[in-house]
Scaffold this motif. Structure first.
Motif, mmCIF file in Angstrom:
data_model
loop_
_atom_site.group_PDB
_atom_site.id
_atom_site.type_symbol
_atom_site.label_atom_id
_atom_site.label_comp_id
_atom_site.label_asym_id
_atom_site.label_seq_id
_atom_site.Cartn_x
_atom_site.Cartn_y
_atom_site.Cartn_z
ATOM 1 N N GLN A 378 0.829 -1.196 0.000
ATOM 2 C CA GLN A 378 0.000 0.000 0.000
ATOM 3 C C GLN A 378 0.871 1.256 0.000
ATOM 4 O O GLN A 378 1.653 1.476 0.927
ATOM 5 C CB GLN A 378 -0.907 0.016 1.219
ATOM 6 C CG GLN A 378 -1.766 -1.237 1.356
ATOM 7 C CD GLN A 378 -2.839 -1.322 0.301
ATOM 8 O OE1 GLN A 378 -3.673 -0.451 0.180
ATOM 9 N NE2 GLN A 378 -2.808 -2.392 -0.471
ATOM 10 N N THR A 379 0.740 2.090 -1.022
ATOM 11 C CA THR A 379 1.442 3.365 -1.074
ATOM 12 C C THR A 379 0.500 4.464 -0.590
ATOM 13 O O THR A 379 -0.646 4.537 -1.022
ATOM 14 C CB THR A 379 1.939 3.667 -2.499
ATOM 15 O OG1 THR A 379 2.886 2.656 -2.867
ATOM 16 C CG2 THR A 379 2.611 5.025 -2.574
ATOM 17 N N ILE A 380 0.995 5.302 0.306
ATOM 18 C CA ILE A 380 0.153 6.272 1.006
ATOM 19 C C ILE A 380 0.825 7.641 0.956
ATOM 20 O O ILE A 380 2.040 7.753 1.165
ATOM 21 C CB ILE A 380 -0.057 5.847 2.473
ATOM 22 C CG1 ILE A 380 -0.658 4.435 2.537
ATOM 23 C CG2 ILE A 380 -0.922 6.846 3.225
ATOM 24 C CD1 ILE A 380 -0.390 3.723 3.837
ATOM 25 N N VAL A 381 0.050 8.676 0.681
ATOM 26 C CA VAL A 381 0.538 10.059 0.724
ATOM 27 C C VAL A 381 -0.270 10.772 1.803
ATOM 28 O O VAL A 381 -1.392 11.208 1.561
ATOM 29 C CB VAL A 381 0.383 10.759 -0.635
ATOM 30 C CG1 VAL A 381 0.977 12.162 -0.582
ATOM 31 C CG2 VAL A 381 1.065 9.939 -1.738
ATOM 32 N N PRO A 382 0.258 10.886 3.030
ATOM 33 C CA PRO A 382 -0.540 11.406 4.143
ATOM 34 C C PRO A 382 -0.829 12.900 4.013
ATOM 35 O O PRO A 382 0.066 13.699 3.717
ATOM 36 C CB PRO A 382 0.327 11.108 5.367
ATOM 37 C CG PRO A 382 1.711 10.984 4.846
ATOM 38 C CD PRO A 382 1.595 10.447 3.456
ATOM 39 N N ASN A 476 -2.782 3.759 -8.245
ATOM 40 C CA ASN A 476 -3.592 4.565 -7.338
ATOM 41 C C ASN A 476 -3.119 4.347 -5.907
ATOM 42 O O ASN A 476 -3.053 3.201 -5.451
ATOM 43 C CB ASN A 476 -5.071 4.193 -7.439
ATOM 44 C CG ASN A 476 -5.681 4.634 -8.750
ATOM 45 O OD1 ASN A 476 -5.651 5.806 -9.096
ATOM 46 N ND2 ASN A 476 -6.224 3.686 -9.502
ATOM 47 N N PRO A 477 -2.800 5.412 -5.189
ATOM 48 C CA PRO A 477 -2.407 5.241 -3.788
ATOM 49 C C PRO A 477 -3.611 4.927 -2.916
ATOM 50 O O PRO A 477 -4.762 5.079 -3.338
ATOM 51 C CB PRO A 477 -1.810 6.607 -3.434
ATOM 52 C CG PRO A 477 -2.531 7.567 -4.324
ATOM 53 C CD PRO A 477 -2.783 6.818 -5.611
ATOM 54 N N ASN A 478 -3.333 4.486 -1.709
ATOM 55 C CA ASN A 478 -4.396 4.177 -0.763
ATOM 56 C C ASN A 478 -4.944 5.477 -0.177
ATOM 57 O O ASN A 478 -4.176 6.315 0.306
ATOM 58 C CB ASN A 478 -3.838 3.289 0.355
ATOM 59 C CG ASN A 478 -4.915 2.705 1.231
ATOM 60 O OD1 ASN A 478 -5.739 3.417 1.771
ATOM 61 N ND2 ASN A 478 -4.892 1.394 1.389
ATOM 62 N N THR A 479 -6.248 5.657 -0.215
ATOM 63 C CA THR A 479 -6.874 6.902 0.248
ATOM 64 C C THR A 479 -7.629 6.718 1.561
ATOM 65 O O THR A 479 -8.530 7.495 1.886
ATOM 66 C CB THR A 479 -7.829 7.456 -0.820
ATOM 67 O OG1 THR A 479 -8.813 6.466 -1.136
ATOM 68 C CG2 THR A 479 -7.076 7.830 -2.087
ATOM 69 N N ALA A 480 -7.276 5.718 2.334
ATOM 70 C CA ALA A 480 -7.997 5.432 3.575
ATOM 71 C C ALA A 480 -7.657 6.442 4.668
ATOM 72 O O ALA A 480 -6.642 7.142 4.620
ATOM 73 C CB ALA A 480 -7.648 4.028 4.058
ATOM 74 N N ASP A 481 -8.528 6.486 5.684
ATOM 75 C CA ASP A 481 -8.238 7.251 6.888
ATOM 76 C C ASP A 481 -7.076 6.601 7.634
ATOM 77 O O ASP A 481 -6.965 5.366 7.694
ATOM 78 C CB ASP A 481 -9.463 7.293 7.803
ATOM 79 C CG ASP A 481 -10.612 8.090 7.198
ATOM 80 O OD1 ASP A 481 -10.369 8.856 6.242
ATOM 81 O OD2 ASP A 481 -11.747 7.949 7.685
ATOM 82 N N ILE A 482 -6.211 7.441 8.211
ATOM 83 C CA ILE A 482 -5.048 6.934 8.941
ATOM 84 C C ILE A 482 -5.235 7.173 10.437
ATOM 85 O O ILE A 482 -5.297 6.252 11.228
ATOM 86 C CB ILE A 482 -3.757 7.592 8.427
ATOM 87 C CG1 ILE A 482 -3.576 7.324 6.927
ATOM 88 C CG2 ILE A 482 -2.549 7.081 9.218
ATOM 89 C CD1 ILE A 482 -2.463 8.132 6.283
#
Length: 696
Positions: A378-382, A476-482
């Motif tokens: 999972q790639t994430i851009v916070p 597409n990066p992961n757009t979930a809540d962190i």
């Protein structure tokens, strides 16, 4: 929504086990999230002048079985892995790999392999591994014990032995990798070619059963004949090792995803004595941001299957994790009587074993968040969302403090504030920001978060592609809540400040040895070219029938005695061009970090790379993201011939100097599905005069 098996194995942004769900882009009126909790520290044992004091340290809290095991195994291993057995490490730990029958997560008790602190009761520990702390200039010992139990088949169909180079296998065997550390790659240090069998595996099935001279398969060598299920690792951190955020995880080829996926990972923090005035001390004395203002944020996708055979239960099922279905002849006796039925719908991102926990801050308060992306793919851009959301500053990536900017700027300027609105027309700033804020699997990111003057709850979530600077292009990066930050109505009384450029220029900050060249207007010529590629036509069924994940058209070579697939020489500076011609991949190399210099954007129309864009400062990394931007679709084509031509994305150029150590290790894609399916090469650093390696 369900992904095909091909898409699941290829994907870096979503999976059947973790579907990203976007939430509204505004501050929540109130937070119902659980209170944030950093992972517990792995408890160090004490030592005395006479040796190891396990009994004195643990006899009041540790069960007799563990106490005897720790005492006997550690002392025995010390005779082999520590000088003469009489020199004890400065600190030592006892880390267990066990299958926990009732690990709490997502409202269920799930059966998963996990790391446990062997000095504590297993049942009270979170699903994330305990944090390992090391001091530079010291020797740290870690006794790793493997008691993982299986659940179903121990290999993908077609694997008959323990030497598969491109099919997942041997799911109960393990080892230990200290990701990002600059230490020896030779045993008993960060040798990832060691195999530890599980003490719960039948003796005849042990990898080393037929080889009693220390060999534990054709391509993995255990340097001790004591037993096949535990090992005493020794890490001698150089006196100039950078302080920062690292992590540890299993690295037994063929079973890495099957162990990291259910949560076998933990943060590793390197510190220095305060008197040395390295980055952490400078941050405390200059900006009043201390260890008490830090939180460790380990991001994971805890995956499991729904089961029959137990109410409120789930189980991690390795075969199903790779193949996406249940074996026709599944034997529940291999899984504590549980039978997997289907992949569970779980939150897209877990934080230290929690779901969207909340941190409370006063107005103007600053916290340091140490992010570790311990997910499989999972790639994430916070990014914080909402009016008045906290400000974000990058201070370190992959465990190493940022360098000051190459261009002259005022030394009293705050550094490096993330501007999520930077346009691509400002190329150097855009791509530098994108590199710093993109958090790919295996990467770490240290952020300073400064609360604003608006009270409320603000969501930190993954940004969508195209909305902020990021190096993600085709996927597409992961757009979930962190996590959620709740800002109170109270102003902070801590008198904190954001560090300026002058702090990052301090000579007492230790970073890796710089490559031996200067960047003027042009970059030096590449000495190494690394192409990641997924071969679509090798997916003749739901699972590859031939090696489908390759580096430079090669897959992991398991043959003993063969030269490493890439050979480097101690003292040399190497310049690397890394790119992908199909899918998203994450380059990771062990032992020596590299300086990411910048990126070259691919011109799809003319099929050439544009002149490179140099980052505003070289960025030290050990893991970096590349992907492709697709291709020209052929009408009516099948998935395996979907593209006429593959179209690369940006190519990253980086440089590293091979210092201090010789030996064999690996580079690979840190999408762990890809790694287990062969996307890994052996690398050796050799002595330039002898062509051999130094003694460990």
């Amino acid at each position: 929504m369900t992904l095909s098996r091909r898409a699941f194995l290829k994907c870096t942004a979503s999976s059947t086990f973790a579907l990203a769900v976007a939430s509204p882009l505004h501050a929540a009126s109130e937070s119902t999230a659980p209170a944030f909790a950093s992972p517990a520290d792995l408890a160090p044992a004490t030592k005395t002048g006479q040796g190891l004091a396990f009994i004195e340290r643990f006899e009041g809290t540790l069960g007799a079985e563990y106490l005897e095991y720790l005492t006997q195994h550690w002392l025995q291993h010390m005779e082999v892995n520590f000088t003469g057995g009489g020199t004890v490490p400065d600190v030592f730990y006892a880390l267990g790999c066990e299958t926990r029958p009732n690990a709490p997560f997502n409202g269920k008790n799930i059966r998963v392999p996990a790391y446990v602190d062997m000095t504590k009761n297993e049942s009270g520990q979170p699903i994330v591994g305990p944090t390992l702390n090391m001091m530079r200039g010291e020797t740290t010992g870690v006794l790793l014990s493997n008691a993982i139990q299986g659940c179903g088949a121990d290999a993908i169909p077609g694997v008959k032995d323990n030497v598969s180079g491109w099919k997942p296998h041997d799911f109960t065997s393990t080892n230990l990798h200290t990701h990002g550390l600059h230490v020896s790659p030779q045993a008993p240090s960060d040798d990832v070619l060691i195999i530890l069998d599980s003490k719960n595996k039948p003796h005849a099935a042990h990898a080393g059963h037929a080889n009693h001279n220390g060999g534990h398969s054709a391509h993995h060598t255990l340097r001790s004949e004591l037993d096949a299920t535990s090992y005493a690792y020794r890490y001698e951190l150089p006196g100039d090792h950078p302080v920062g955020t690292f992590w540890y995880h299993p690295h037994k080829h063929g079973s890495v995803a099957a162990q990291v996926g259910p949560g076998m990972a933990g943060a590793l923090i390197v510190t220095a004595p305060e008197a040395e005035k390295d980055f952490d001390t400078l941050l405390a004395t200059t900006c009043n941001i201390t260890a008490a203002d830090e939180e460790i944020v380990v991001l994971q996708n805890i995956s499991y299957f729904e089961t029959t055979g137990g109410t409120g239960k789930g189980a991690f099922y390795p075969y199903g994790y790779y193949v996406g279905k249940v074996e026709d002849n599944f034997d529940a006796s291999t899984c504590d009587g549980l039978t997997p039925t289907s992949a569970a719908a779980v939150p897209a991102i877990g934080v230290n074993g929690q779901v969207n926990p909340a941190i409370t801050m006063d107005q103007g308060e600053i916290k340091r968040l140490r992010f570790v992306n311990a997910s499989n793919g999972q790639t994430i851009v916070p990014q914080f969302v909402g009016h008045g959301a906290p400000e974000v500053y990058a201070i370190a990536v992959d465990g190493i403090a940022l360098l000051p900017p190459t261009d002259a700027e005022a030394s009293d300027k705050e550094y490096f504030k993330i501007d999520y609105s930077t346009p691509k027309s400002e190329a150097a700033t855009y791509w530098t920001t994108a590199e710093l804020i993109t958090l790919a699997p295996g990467q770490r990111l240290d952020l300073l978060v400064k609360a604003g003057t608006v009270a409320g709850s603000f969501q930190l979530k993954g940004a969508a592609k195209g909305t902020v600077p990021m190096v993600v292009e085709g996927q597409n990066p992961n757009t979930a809540d962190i996590l959620t930050v709740t800002v109170t109505e109270n102003p902070s009384t801590k008198n904190q400040s954001i560090p300026t450029i002058s702090l990052f220029s301090e000579q007492t900050i230790k970073r890796p040895v710089e490559p031996a060249f200067a960047i003027d207007e042009t970059w030096p010529a590449a000495t190494q070219s690394i192409e990641f590629k997924t071969i679509e036509e090798n997916f003749t069924e739901s699972y590859p029938s031939k090696p489908a994940f390759v580096v430079n058209d090669q897959y992991f070579d398991v043959t003993v005695g063969d030269p490493a697939q890439i050979q480097l020489f101690k003292g040399d500076t190497d310049v690397w061009n890394v790119y992908s011609t199909n899918d998203a991949h994450i380059f990771h190399i062990h032992i020596n970090s590299f300086q990411a210099l910048g990126r070259s954007v691919y011109d799809k129309d003319n099929r050439v790379y544009n002149p490179p864009v140099t980052y505003k400062m070289p960025i030290w990394r050990d893991t970096i993201y590349v992907d492709s931007i697709g291709g020209d679709t052929k009408p009516g084509s099948s998935p395996k011939t979907k593209y006429d031509t593959y179209t690369p994305g940006t190519m990253v150029t980086m440089a590293s100097k091979q210092v201090d150590f010789t030996g064999e290790f690996v580079l690979h894609c840190h999408n762990l599905f890809h790694e287990d399916n062969g996307m890994m090469l052996t690398v050796s650093i050799l002595d330039p005069e002898t062509g051999g390696t130094d003694d460990a």
